[in-house]
Design an enzyme around this catalytic site. Structure first.
Site, PDB file in Angstrom:
ATOM      1  N   HIS A 195       0.719  -1.654   0.047  1.00  0.00           N
ATOM      2  CA  HIS A 195      -0.065   0.275  -0.398  1.00  0.00           C
ATOM      3  C   HIS A 195       1.137   1.777   0.033  1.00  0.00           C
ATOM      4  O   HIS A 195       0.215   2.661   0.509  1.00  0.00           O
ATOM      5  CB  HIS A 195      -0.728  -0.022   1.368  1.00  0.00           C
ATOM      6  CG  HIS A 195      -1.932  -1.589   1.329  1.00  0.00           C
ATOM      7  ND1 HIS A 195      -2.865  -1.012   1.101  1.00  0.00           N
ATOM      8  CD2 HIS A 195      -1.458  -2.440   1.934  1.00  0.00           C
ATOM      9  CE1 HIS A 195      -3.499  -2.572   1.269  1.00  0.00           C
ATOM     10  NE2 HIS A 195      -2.480  -2.991   2.042  1.00  0.00           N
TER      11      HIS A 195
ATOM     12  N   LYS B 105      15.940  22.020 -11.487  1.00  0.00           N
ATOM     13  CA  LYS B 105      14.767  20.660 -11.669  1.00  0.00           C
ATOM     14  C   LYS B 105      15.722  19.872 -12.415  1.00  0.00           C
ATOM     15  O   LYS B 105      16.593  19.986 -13.353  1.00  0.00           O
ATOM     16  CB  LYS B 105      13.945  20.881 -12.183  1.00  0.00           C
ATOM     17  CG  LYS B 105      12.832  21.225 -12.289  1.00  0.00           C
ATOM     18  CD  LYS B 105      12.290  20.994 -10.555  1.00  0.00           C
ATOM     19  CE  LYS B 105      11.233  19.463 -11.376  1.00  0.00           C
ATOM     20  NZ  LYS B 105      10.135  20.172 -11.832  1.00  0.00           N
TER      21      LYS B 105
ATOM     22  N   SER C   1      13.851  21.715 -16.821  1.00  0.00           N
ATOM     23  CA  SER C   1      13.571  22.529 -17.215  1.00  0.00           C
ATOM     24  C   SER C   1      13.377  23.606 -17.582  1.00  0.00           C
ATOM     25  O   SER C   1      15.136  23.806 -17.685  1.00  0.00           O
ATOM     26  CB  SER C   1      12.726  22.920 -15.760  1.00  0.00           C
ATOM     27  OG  SER C   1      12.281  24.004 -16.352  1.00  0.00           O
TER      28      SER C   1
ATOM     29  N   GLU D 137       9.569   8.364 -17.719  1.00  0.00           N
ATOM     30  CA  GLU D 137       8.089   8.742 -17.318  1.00  0.00           C
ATOM     31  C   GLU D 137       7.778   8.578 -18.830  1.00  0.00           C
ATOM     32  O   GLU D 137       6.456   7.822 -18.960  1.00  0.00           O
ATOM     33  CB  GLU D 137       7.741   9.956 -16.599  1.00  0.00           C
ATOM     34  CG  GLU D 137       7.880  10.470 -15.704  1.00  0.00           C
ATOM     35  CD  GLU D 137       7.860  12.121 -15.102  1.00  0.00           C
ATOM     36  OE1 GLU D 137       7.352  12.551 -14.702  1.00  0.00           O
ATOM     37  OE2 GLU D 137       9.208  12.421 -16.527  1.00  0.00           O
TER      38      GLU D 137
END
Ligand code: ARG
Length: 460
Positions: A155, A282, A276, A289
């Protein structure tokens, strides 16, 4: 005129040529298509269906076309529709009359089934090679981290301590199953449909076993109707690709979470992360992804083909031409994803220090504390309740179980003794989980050995 133009009084509309032609994408099968034709022509000659001279001319002509295809010298024609008719047309341009005998006893329906079966055998092998490299990379990391303690999760909550080596070997299991699945894909595709004709075989005395042998298939298809209308083997490949992408995607999801500031379990190498355009600080896990995103696309390929096939009566229907773009897309996406993932994984830095610290918090030793009381004679259910109360007490004080004094512990149960501090240390929690398949370092080393043996003996 079209190769099939005899019964037509008008030219095909340009709209239709553009709409139904598959040459823009099925030219990917050119090399294999020609290999199939060489075998067919050879067999026709051996059987006396065509003359030896014609067969020789065809084989020579086809080889020269294949060389030119490989050298990128051939321009295919849209109005010749697909790869099969393009090759036949070019052959006839090169060798004349004999070229017109190539299609004797054959249809594009058994030809396209042959081509895609040969292609799938090729790309199943290719996938296995990349899956193997990933499995090898996992073993390298696992070997290094058999003792590196990290929290295991259920979980998404810290549950029990495991090791990074154990976690990596979990993925090894998944990707080694993927290798086996791809082997099964190969085996399903490894059946030669040539000789099934358009749907009902042929009246020419073909030797189906000879073309099977020439093309290196294990067996031949046993029903001509099924042979030309079956695309199960394409579904099989895309399904196997989908499952492998699902595994990659889950791994990517973890890498993304682990690389957050909140976790800091892993740092991607600069060469596998991106920045970024506006936020100077970043460092984004775009590669992971994108693999996660592309997984949806491969599932789409699978759903697309299954849906295309679901309403088709026997036998061949043009709908089935739609199998190719999803197959090619699934293959391209899978192979690229495997390649980039393995490279990303092999270059990232695991922060074993942060993992160990995280395992210390979050009461990952609570089950072990309950087990400790059980070993001292308490029932498991009572022990569960005692440790539950103990956890509640610690949560209020913002402490871990082993931050308490023996006296404090004994106020919850008199069974606690000095040895609790060793029995519930992270190290003990992992080492004592000494069941086959468990996280104890010697057990993980066992699985690593079994994994190495699997890779060594895995053959296709
Ligand atoms: N381009 C076709 C396909 O990929 C080849 C088979 C065509 N057969 C036919 N009868 N139109 O499915």
């Amino acid at each position: 005129m079209k190769l099939w133009g005899g019964r037509f009084e008008k030219q095909t509309s340009g709209l239709v040529d553009d709409f139904h032609s598959s040459i823009t994408f099925d030219q990917r099968l050119a090399h294999l298509d020609i290999t199939g034709s060489i075998a067919h022509a050879t067999m026709l000659g051996e059987q006396g269906v065509i003359s030896k001279e014609d067969a020789d001319a065809m084989v020579e002509g086809l080889k020269s076309i294949r060389d030119d295809v490989d050298a990128g010298k051939i321009q295919f024609a849209l109005d010749a529709e697909d790869i099969h008719m393009n090759v036949e047309k070019i052959l006839t341009e090169r060798i004349g009359e004999a070229g017109k005998r190539l299609h004797t006893g054959r249809s594009r329906n058994d030809q396209v089934a042959l081509d895609s079966r040969m292609y799938i055998k090729q790309i199943a092998k290719e996938a296995i090679q990349f899956q193997r490299e990933l499995c090898e990379a996992l073993i390298v990391i696992a070997k290094r981290h058999c003792e590196s303690i990290m929290p295991g999760y259920t979980h998404m909550q810290r549950a029990q301590p495991v090791t990074l080596g154990h976690h990596m070997m979990a993925y090894f299991q998944m990707f080694s199953r993927d290798m086996q699945r791809m082997k099964e894909v190969y085996q399903h595709a490894d059946v030669c449909p040539l000789g099934s004709g358009a749907l009902a075989g042929t009246t020419h005395p073909l030797n189906r076993y000879r073309t099977q042998e020439l093309l290196g298939f294990s067996s031949i298809t046993l029903n001509s109707l099924d042979a030309v209308s079956d695309r199960d083997y394409v579904c099989d490949y895309i399904y196997a690709a989908s499952v492998c992408m699902m595994h990659l995607s889950r791994f990517c999801e973890e890498m993304i979470i682990w690389s957050t500031h909140e976790f800091k379990f892993v740092e991607m190498d600069d060469s596998f992360a991106t920045g970024s355009s506006i936020m100077p600080q970043k460092k984004n896990p775009d590669v992971a992804e994108l693999i996660r995103g592309k997984t949806g696309r491969v599932y789409g390929d699978l759903m697309g083909l299954l849906t295309t096939m679901k309403g088709l009566p026997l036998t061949y229907n043009k709908d089935m031409q739609e199998d190719k773009e999803c197959l090619f897309d699934a293959r391209d996406t899978l192979i690229k994803s495997l390649m980039v993932f393995t490279a990303m994984l092999s270059t990232c830095t695991f922060r074993a220090d942060n993992m160990a610290r995280s395992a210390e918090g979050g009461f990952t030793n609570a089950t072990d504390a309950a087990d400790y009381l059980v070993k001292k004679g308490m029932t498991f259910r009572d022990a569960h309740a005692v440790i539950g109360r103990l956890v509640l007490y610690c949560v209020k004080d913002n402490k871990g179980l082993l931050d308490l004094s023996l006296e404090e512990l004994q106020s919850f149960s008199e069974l606690f003794e000095e040895d609790i501090f060793v029995a519930c240390s992270m190290r003990a929690c992992v080492t004592l989980r000494d069941v086959p398949g468990g996280p104890a370092p010697n057990r993980v080393r066992e699985t690593i050995e079994a994994g190495e043996k699997f890779l060594e003996s895995f053959a296709l």
